[in-house]
Design an enzyme around this catalytic site. Sequence first.
Site, PDB file in Angstrom:
ATOM      1  N   LYS A 126       0.816  -1.211   0.000  1.00 18.39           N
ATOM      2  CA  LYS A 126       0.000   0.000   0.000  1.00 18.39           C
ATOM      3  C   LYS A 126       0.858   1.274   0.000  1.00 18.39           C
ATOM      4  O   LYS A 126       0.366   2.350  -0.300  1.00 18.39           O
ATOM      5  CB  LYS A 126      -0.965  -0.002   1.183  1.00 18.39           C
ATOM      6  CG  LYS A 126      -2.058  -1.051   1.022  1.00 18.39           C
ATOM      7  CD  LYS A 126      -3.201  -0.869   1.998  1.00 18.39           C
ATOM      8  CE  LYS A 126      -4.335  -1.830   1.718  1.00 18.39           C
ATOM      9  NZ  LYS A 126      -3.986  -3.256   1.909  1.00 18.39           N
TER      10      LYS A 126
HETATM   11  C1  LIG Z   1      -4.539  -4.334   1.300  1.00 14.25           C
HETATM   12  C2  LIG Z   1      -3.820  -5.622   1.279  1.00 14.25           C
HETATM   13  C3  LIG Z   1      -4.173  -6.675   0.393  1.00 14.25           C
HETATM   14  C4  LIG Z   1      -5.369  -6.585  -0.537  1.00 14.25           C
HETATM   15  O1  LIG Z   1      -5.151  -5.689  -1.583  1.00 14.25           O
HETATM   16  P1  LIG Z   1      -6.392  -5.148  -2.444  1.00 14.25           P
HETATM   17  O2  LIG Z   1      -5.815  -4.163  -3.393  1.00 14.25           O
HETATM   18  O3  LIG Z   1      -7.346  -4.541  -1.459  1.00 14.25           O
HETATM   19  O4  LIG Z   1      -6.977  -6.321  -3.137  1.00 14.25           O
HETATM   20  C5  LIG Z   1      -3.410  -7.824   0.388  1.00 14.25           C
HETATM   21  N1  LIG Z   1      -2.369  -7.973   1.232  1.00 14.25           N
HETATM   22  C6  LIG Z   1      -2.000  -6.997   2.096  1.00 14.25           C
HETATM   23  C7  LIG Z   1      -0.858  -7.230   3.005  1.00 14.25           C
HETATM   24  C8  LIG Z   1      -2.705  -5.793   2.143  1.00 14.25           C
HETATM   25  O5  LIG Z   1      -2.341  -4.836   3.017  1.00 14.25           O
END
Ligand SMILES: *Cc1c(COP(=O)(O)O)cnc(C)c1O
Length: 457
Positions: A126
């Site tokens: 993220k």
């Molecule tokens: C947010 C997140 C996901 C999921 O990603 P999306 O884009 O919401 O599908 C998967 N793994 C981790 C560690 C995350 O923080």
Amino acid sequence: MQGRRKDTVTNTTAEALPHMIYFSTSKSSTPVSMKRATLEGLAPDGGLYVPSAIPSFTRQEIKQLEGATFSDVGFAIAKKFVDGEIPPLELQEIVSECCNFPTPLVQLDPATFVLELFHGPTLAFKDYGARFLARMTGWFAAEDNRLITVLVATSGDTGSAVAYGFQGIPNTRVVLLYPSGKVSRLQEQQLTTAGGNVHALEVKGDFDDCQRLVKEAFVDPSMKERHTLTSANSINISRLIPQSFYYAWATLRLKEDHGLENPIFSVPSGNYGNLTAGVLAKKMGFPVGGFIAASNANDSVTRYLTDGRYEPRPTRRTLSTAMDVGNPSNFARLIHFYQGEHDAMARDITGTSVTDRETLETIRLVHSRFGYVMDPHTAVGYCALLRMRQDGVYRENPGVVLSTAHPSKFLEAIHEALQLEIEVPERLGCLLAKEKHSTMIKPDYRDLADFLNGLDH
Ligand SMILES: *Cc1c(COP(=O)(O)O)cnc(C)c1O
């Protein structure tokens, strides 16, 4: 209303009309510039912003990217989306600051790779989206000589990426609301230690209280008068675009370093932003063989891919907590990019769901086979890839599992799987040692309003 004119597509005077405009998946609000789409987040009709057309790369253009750095690849993509709204040199700087950490493609066996997306400040993918959004927001705010206040309710991971993404970005400040005692110690440290322009509010309530307070602020006219509020939430188009950079990058690395083409990406998914960004990269022309949508027990989209029926369900709690989403917000964008055609989507994306038990077994298997430690989210992705290969799907293609978080963020699950203490990276260790700064408030809107109004202007 300076920004208005530029944003109206019916305005035919050539002056400042950007080449790329953004419209809502719900189709009932006016198309806007990248600036408006970024600062608004959600379209006024409740839809998600999508580009009017997906920009494309010719083979020649892709060939020219051979040997390029990650940030060159990112810049080449960003330019096509932000066309004309930010001068190239400044955009290049935004991209290079956004992605100033490595994105390694680690080989497990001749045809299987892990794309490590956890080398940013909060050790999860993220960071890419939050850092790009922060710099775009800062740039657009500076253009108007404004101070933008980002108001976010968080239950953990998104908020920490936003806190560290916006840390020190001029013309912006962040106010995070999190439920007191309901986030992990590590998450709390990530939310409360950025300092400077990032303020953490510890709410004596639950996550729903936090969300309610934020919503109240957005509809409070007196708040609107004093502050320019924005939400930085996960559906912002400026969070999506940088996530396509690493798919493009991985196809280039595979080809140049390993002579491999048309990879299958296995994407551990929750809100499906990451997978949607992969679809963008493929539709832009980067040679992707296909995708695996890897879900945990929250399988609304993986079921849709199998039987064509979309039935969102209440969220279920699993080991891969960041993927616990019953009704994924980016599903509307995925549908949009496939013009609502289930068959077209199912040709590119195969879905499968993985249990907690399989997740733990996968962590063990990968550790014993390769000496590699995967976090639970990544393990869902790897397990899904193995299953597809066993079923005879995508046998010929190299497989790339997106590793969405560093295993040290999920020590309990790792310990449960491996009975092993793992090394905590230095940047995480430093973070744990920092002093927590937060302000406790009651779950009462007046408390939030007083805090916001007490901030400097
Ligand atoms: C947010 C997140 C996901 C999921 O990603 P999306 O884009 O919401 O599908 C998967 N793994 C981790 C560690 C995350 O923080």
